[in-house]
Design an enzyme around this catalytic site. Structure first.
Site, PDB file in Angstrom:
ATOM      1  CG  ASP A  23      -2.268   0.616   0.956  1.00 46.31           C
ATOM      2  OD1 ASP A  23      -2.329   1.862   0.939  1.00 46.31           O
ATOM      3  OD2 ASP A  23      -3.262  -0.109   0.762  1.00 46.31           O
ATOM      4  CG  HIS A  43      -5.588   3.135   2.006  1.00 43.53           C
ATOM      5  ND1 HIS A  43      -5.189   1.981   1.367  1.00 43.53           N
ATOM      6  CD2 HIS A  43      -6.941   3.148   1.930  1.00 43.53           C
ATOM      7  CE1 HIS A  43      -6.249   1.331   0.921  1.00 43.53           C
ATOM      8  NE2 HIS A  43      -7.326   2.021   1.245  1.00 43.53           N
ATOM      9  CB  SER A 102      -9.782   0.065   1.285  1.00 39.44           C
ATOM     10  OG  SER A 102      -9.148   0.462   0.102  1.00 39.44           O
TER      11      SER A 102
END
Length: 601
Positions: free
Chosen positions: A196, A238, A414
Site C-alpha cells: 500500500d 491507508h 479497502s
C-alpha cells in the site's frame, strides 16, 4: 452509424482439482493508464537475461546504465535505470535487447493504481486520544455465553460490531471470530504484509506486531530500505489502517483489537504516485518464503471507464507466488474487489479480480446487504462486513498515523480485504500446511448467506450457493478454522485449454448479440483431464466502437450462468477488448464436460 462489434476468436480455460479453462478470443486493444511519465527524464528497463545478477550488472555498466535491483523473486529479471538523454532511444533499446544473454527488454511505463476507498464523500472520523470519557458505546460488551472472561481493555473494542455483535452496535450477526479467540487462536506465527502507501510501525497498536522482514520501501530515494514509513499525512494513512484491522494489539488500552492480533504485520510501500509493472512484481514477490499473506486494497481506477489489470511481470509474479511462495504451498493474495458501484463499474473489467491466484473480497453492511460502493462480478470469492457506505451509521475501528489516533470509520472494500486477511491468518495458524487453493476451497465450503432475501442467489450443480455480489457468501471465521484443522489438501491443479476459431461476426443493432457454443470434453484421456471445476477463464478479443455497451455471459453445461462482464455506461472507449481474460468461480465443483455457451451482447 450503428454500433459495430467484431469477433475474431475464442479461447477457454478451466482449472480444477483438476482445473479447467475455457477461453474465447474475440479482439480488443486494452486501454491502460500507462504513459504518465511526468517530467522525470529517468527511463527504467526490466531486462530478462541469463547469467544472474553479475551478468545484469555487467550489462548495465557496458551500456552506461544504473543497476537497481532484481525484480522481486523473479530470478532472471532486473531493473536498470537510464539517466542519460539519448537522441535515438529506439536504436539504443534495440542494441540493448540484442546483447549477449538478454532474452527480453521491457521499457517501464508509469500507470496509476488507486486505493480502494469510496470515491466521493469519504468520512474518516478520528479520535486523537485513547483516553476518552466513557459513553454508552464504550461500555464493555455483554458477557459471552460461551466464555464470560473474554473481554478487552481497548477503549474502542465495544464498537467493533463486526467482530462481536453485542450491545448498542448489535447487527444481528458478525464474522464469528469470538469462538476462535476463545480457543486461543489469534494469528500467532502468521506473517501478513500490506502492499500500500506504507505502514506506520511506530503506532502504539502496531509496534509490537511489526515485522521488518515483511517490509520494504519501493519508493526509497537512497538505497534499499525495509522501513515502510509513509508520508505522514491523511492521504497516506491507508496502509496503516489496513494493517490495524489485521493486527492491532489486544489489551493495550489503545484503539481496538485486530482480527489476528498476534500475527506479525509488515508493510510494502508502493503507492505514492505512478507505479510500474516491475514495481508491482517486486512488491508481490518480496520475501515470498517468509510472508504468508499479501493484502492489496488497490487496483485500477473504479470510475466505470477504466479497464486494466496485471501487466506481464505482475502476472508472472502472481503465478510465481502461487506456485513457489510459502515453501511451495503458495502465497495467499487478498484483493479488494473494487468500489465503483456508484459509477456502475463491474469488476469483470479488473484484471486483478479475474486472476485465479487472487482472493477477491467484496463488502456487505451490518444488515447483510451489499455495500452501495461494491462492484458485482463472478470473480468475487466472498464478502466481509464493513460500513454500508458514505454516511453509514456504524463505525469500523482501526488505527491511523495521524497524531497516533484511532479511526472509527473506514468504509470501502479497502477495509473488507484486510478483514479477510485477518481471518485467513487465523486459519493458517491452525493449519500452516494449507495451500493457496486449499484456502479458496475453505472459503467456498464455509461462507454463509448473510441475506437470503437478496435476489441473485443461485445454487450451482455442485451445491454451492453463489452470487455476483457476495461470491460464496460472508466469511465465517469459526467455521473456516474448524474445518481447516483436519483439512485434506486438494489434488494438484490441472489446466485444460480449448480454442475455437470464429468466423468474423458483426453485431449492428442495439440489443443484438452472438452466441458461441463450445463442446468440451475437459481434456478427457490426457494428463490434464479435469473432472471437478475450480476457476473458469474466458479470454476474448472484441473490436467495438463503444466498449461500455458490451456484456458477456457464460453458461456451464449444468446451466450455471456467470455474467463475466456487464455494461458500463461510463466506458465510451473505442479500444474494445484484446486478449482480455474474464473469470468465474460460480461453476466451482461442477463437472466440466458438455456444452458451454458464451453470449456477447
Amino acid at each position: 452509424m450503428p454500433n459495430s462489434y467484431r469477433f475474431q476468436g475464442l479461447k477457454c480455460s478451466m482449472f480444477g482439482a483438476v482445473l479447467l479453462v475455457l477461453g474465447c478470443l474475440l479482439q480488443r486493444n486494452l486501454v491502460t493508464t500507462e504513459g504518465h511519465r511526468g517530467t522525470n527524464r529517468h527511463v527504467f528497463y526490466a531486462v530478462q537475461m541469463d547469467g544472474g545478477t553479475g551478468a545484469a550488472r555487467a550489462l548495465a555498466k557496458q551500456h552506461r546504465l544504473e543497476f537497481i535491483q532484481r525484480v522481486g523473486s523473479l530470478e532472471d529479471v532486473y531493473t536498470l535505470r537510464d539517466s542519460r538523454g539519448r537522441p535515438d532511444r529506439s536504436t539504443f533499446e534495440s542494441r540493448l535487447s540484442t546483447a549477449v544473454g538478454v532474452q527480453q527488454v521491457q521499457r517501464q511505463h508509469a500507470h496509476y493504481r488507486n486505493k480502494r476507498v469510496p470515491l466521493t464523500g469519504l468520512d474518516l472520523r478520528t479520535t486523537h486520544s485513547s483516553q476518552r470519557r466513557e459513553s454508552a458505546s464504550d461500555r464493555q460488551p455483554e458477557e459471552s455465553k460461551s466464555d464470560q472472561s473474554l473481554t478487552f481493555n481497548d477503549p474502542l473494542w465495544p464498537m467493533q460490531w463486526e467482530l462481536f455483535a453485542q450491545g448498542e452496535y448489535n447487527s444481528g450477526f458478525d464474522l464469528n471470530v469470538m469462538p476462535v479467540w476463545i480457543n486461543n487462536i489469534t494469528g500467532d506465527g502468521v506473517v501478513v504484509s500490506i502492499i500500500d502507501d506504507g505502514v506506520d510501525h511506530t503506532n502504539k497498536d502496531l509496534e509490537k506486531n511489526f515485522e521488518a522482514l515483511a517490509s520494504f520501501d519501493l519508493l526509497a530515494s537512497h538505497g534499499l530500505s525495509h522501513d515502510p514509513m509513509p508520508v505522514r499525512d491523511k492521504d497516506n494513512s491507508h496502509g496503516t489502517r489496513c494493517a490495524g484491522e489485521v493486527a492491532m494489539e489486544a489489551n493495550n488500552s489503545y484503539c481496538g483489537v485486530g482480527i489476528a492480533f498476534n500475527a506479525r504485520i509488515g508493510g510494502i510501500r508502493l503507492l505514492y504516485g505512478p507505479v510500474t509493472d516491475a514495481m508491482e512484481a517486486t512488491a508481490l514477490t518480496f520475501n515470498i518464503h517468509f510472508i504468508d499473506i499479501y493484502v492489496c486494497s488497490w487496483g485500477p481506477r473504479d470510475d466505470g471507464a477504466t479497464m486494466d489489470g496485471p501487466h506481464s511481470l505482475t502476472a508472472r509474479a502472481l503465478r510465481l507466488g502461487a506456485h513457489k511462495g510459502r515453501g511451495g504451498k503458495g502465497s495467499i493474495f487478498v484483493w479488494a474487489a473494487g468500489n465503483g458501484g456508484m459509477h456502475r463499474d463491474h469488476c469483470g473489467a479488473d484484471g486483478y479480480v479475474n486472476s485465479i491466484y487472487n482472493i477477491a473480497i467484496g463488502a456487505v453492511s451490518q444488515t447483510g446487504r451489499p455495500a452501495s460502493f461494491g462492484e458485482p462480478c463472478p470473480g468475487v470469492m466472498a464478502v466481509t462486513l464493513t460500513e454500508s457506505g458514505v454516511g453509514g451509521s456504524l463505525p469500523l475501528v482501526t488505527v491511523t498515523n495521524i497524531d497516533d489516533g484511532c479511526v472509527t470509520h473506514f468504509p470501502g472494500t479497502s477495509s473488507a480485504g484486510p478483514i479477510a486477511a485477518g481471518i485467513l491468518a487465523l486459519t493458517l495458524e491452525v493449519n500452516p500446511e494449507l495451500t493457496w487453493r486449499d484456502a479458496q476451497h475453505l472459503i467456498a465450503a464455509t461462507a454463509k448467506i448473510p441475506d437470503p432475501k437478496e435476489t441473485g442467489w443461485t445454487i450451482n450443480a455442485a451445491g454451492y450457493h453463489v452470487h455476483h455480489r457476495y461470491g460464496f457468501g460472508l466469511l465465517d471465521a469459526g467455521l473456516m478454522v474448524q474445518q481447516a484443522v483436519h483439512f485434506n489438501a486438494v489434488a494438484p491443479q490441472r489446466k485444460c485449454m480449448q480454442e475455437c476459431t470464429l468466423h468474423p461476426t458483426r453485431i449492428l443493432s442495439p440489443g443484438g448479440g452472438v452466441s458461441v457454443n463450445i463442446q468440451s470434453d475437459a481434456c478427457l484421456g490426457s494428463t490434464n483431464e479435469i473432472n471437478t471445476l475450480e476457476h473458469v477463464q474466458v479470454r476474448v478479443s472484441i473490436n467495438t466502437v463503444c466498449r461500455g455497451d458490451l456484456s458477456i455471459s457464460l453458461e456451464s453445461p449444468a446451466g450455471t450462468v456467470s455474467l463475466l462482464l456487464d455494461t458500463r455506461p461510463n466506458d465510451a472507449s473505442t479500444a474494445g477488448l484484446k486478449n482480455w481474460t474474464l473469470m468465474t468461480v460460480h461453476c466451482w465443483g461442477e463437472q466440466p464436460r458438455g456444452l458451454w455457451t458464451l453470449q456477447v451482447r
